[in-house]
Design a protein around this motif. Structure first.
Motif, short mmCIF file in Angstrom:
data_model
loop_
_atom_site.label_atom_id
_atom_site.label_comp_id
_atom_site.label_asym_id
_atom_site.label_seq_id
_atom_site.Cartn_x
_atom_site.Cartn_y
_atom_site.Cartn_z
N ALA A 172 3.98 -4.39 -3.43
CA ALA A 172 2.69 -4.65 -4.07
C ALA A 172 1.61 -3.75 -3.46
O ALA A 172 0.80 -3.15 -4.17
CB ALA A 172 2.31 -6.12 -3.92
N ALA A 173 1.61 -3.64 -2.11
CA ALA A 173 0.60 -2.81 -1.43
C ALA A 173 0.77 -1.35 -1.86
O ALA A 173 -0.22 -0.67 -2.16
CB ALA A 173 0.76 -2.93 0.08
N ALA A 174 2.01 -0.88 -1.91
CA ALA A 174 2.25 0.53 -2.26
C ALA A 174 1.84 0.80 -3.71
O ALA A 174 1.21 1.82 -4.01
CB ALA A 174 3.73 0.86 -2.06
N SER A 175 2.17 -0.12 -4.62
CA SER A 175 1.86 0.09 -6.04
C SER A 175 0.35 0.03 -6.28
O SER A 175 -0.20 0.82 -7.05
CB SER A 175 2.56 -0.97 -6.90
N PHE A 176 -0.30 -0.92 -5.60
CA PHE A 176 -1.76 -1.04 -5.74
C PHE A 176 -2.44 0.22 -5.19
O PHE A 176 -3.31 0.82 -5.84
CB PHE A 176 -2.24 -2.29 -4.98
N GLN A 177 -2.04 0.64 -3.99
CA GLN A 177 -2.67 1.82 -3.37
C GLN A 177 -2.48 3.05 -4.24
O GLN A 177 -3.41 3.85 -4.41
CB GLN A 177 -2.05 2.04 -1.99
#
Ligand code: KG4
Ligand code: ZN
Length: 334
Positions: free
Chosen positions: A243-248
């Motif tokens: 989730a963090a990678a996709s959001f960033q």
């Protein structure tokens, strides 16, 4: 030789710096309020101004001591005049006015956004003009066309949340600590950025404005289910790293695409960036990958000059000094 004492208190950092001729930093002190705001997942304005009130004099005193100079050695007092949280700005501006009045020194009011861009000079020397500036922080996401250190025209800005605010809010819903940016960047290193397809809001073909509120809502639904109404509803249904990678990825792609759009629109080849989010290495990489093939260069300050500090205020104040741009004790804030 011009020596300036600069004060910064526009958000949640109480800072002071003594700086000579806009570039020689004699001392630079920052007191951060992160511990105060961490439990709320964002800056609480009333707590911020109270803390500024407590810290402003000790920070100025520590800054003067490490500069090994006396207040009477200052040629001018500079302060962040706008933009920022009104209660926070008021503390720094009141301190600066009191010092300028009692020492009988000129007072200089500095624009915080322009100062974030000026911070690039500490690492890269004089700025090249015309250029595009992009400031990305917890409170601002703006694109500016610059023609001199003091002359910037806003050509695009967020119509809702700032990018840093989106990092902080998404970190909260992922049960990560505050401030969200650094921890999301760290989590993203172990995640797959293609697993969740987050929206990238471009607001039409020509627009240089930004919007991050849709992304924030998409993140809420993707991470806690479509019926979630707040960051505390339901359990997490995604891997935090993915989730963090996709959001960033979504945020840095939009920022880099818009920066390139602005460079092309105004036919300039130099981009200066500043603000806390600019610490993000994925953003720096994305900008380089998009700009370099288009023969554009991107400059960013070292991390300690990306986040709020008073050296950038004192540096830009030197140009106001040269232009004899002083403000009076009746000057307003914000
Ligand atoms: O410029 P700054 O210190 O204060 C404001 O003027 O807002 O920026 C703080 C913001 C916070 O939202 C924080 O989450 C974000 O900058 N930030 C980052 C990173 N480091 C700080 N965002 C993304 N990646 C980072 N590494
Ligand atoms: Zn800032």
């Amino acid at each position: 030789m011009t020596t300036i004492l600069a004060i910064e208190s526009s958000c949640d950092e109480t800072a002071a710096s003594v700086i000579r001729d806009g570039k020689e930093i004699l001392s630079n002190h920052v007191h951060t309020q992160i511990a105060i705001h961490a439990q709320y997942g964002g800056v609480v304005p009333e707590l911020a101004s109270r803390s500024h009130t407590e810290r402003i004099l000790p920070v100025i005193q520590a800054c003067m001591e490490s500069s090994a100079l006396d207040l009477n050695d200052m040629d001018a007092i500079a302060v962040t005049q706008k933009p920022g949280l009104i209660g926070s700005l008021l503390v720094g501006v009141t301190a600066a006015k009191a010092l300028a009045f009692s020492l009988e020194k000129p007072l200089i009011g500095v624009n915080h956004i322009h100062a974030h861009l000026y911070a690039n000079t500490f690492d890269h020397g004089e700025m090249k003009f015309p250029c595009i500036g992009m400031v990305v922080s917890g409170g601002h996401t703006s694109l500016l066309l610059g023609t001199s250190p003091l002359d910037w025209e806003v050509v695009g800005e967020t119509i809702d949340d700032a990018a840093g605010e989106a990092f902080d809010k998404v970190a909260k819903l992922l049960e990560l600590s505050y401030p969200g940016g650094p921890i999301i960047e760290e989590m993203a290193l172990k995640g797959d950025d293609s697993l969740i397809d987050f929206p990238q809001s471009m607001l039409g073909k020509e627009s240089l404005d930004f919007s991050f509120s849709g992304l924030k809502t998409a993140a809420l639904y993707a991470c806690r289910g479509k019926d979630a109404r707040s960051a505390f509803d339901n359990k997490l249904i995604v891997d935090v790293h993915d989730a963090a990678a996709s959001f960033q990825k979504s945020v840095v792609s939009v920022l880099a695409k818009k920066a390139l759009r602005a460079l092309k629109k105004y036919d300039v080849d130099t981009l200066y960036i500043g603000g806390g989010v600019v610490c993000n290495k994925a953003l720096r990489k994305e900008l380089e990958e998009r700009l370099h093939p288009n023969d554009c260069e991107v400059f960013y300050p070292s991390p300690k000059y990306c986040t709020d500090n008073a050296a950038m205020i004192g540096g830009l104040a030197y140009h106001h000094w040269l232009a004899k741009n002083f403000i009076g004790l009746e000057a307003e804030i914000g």
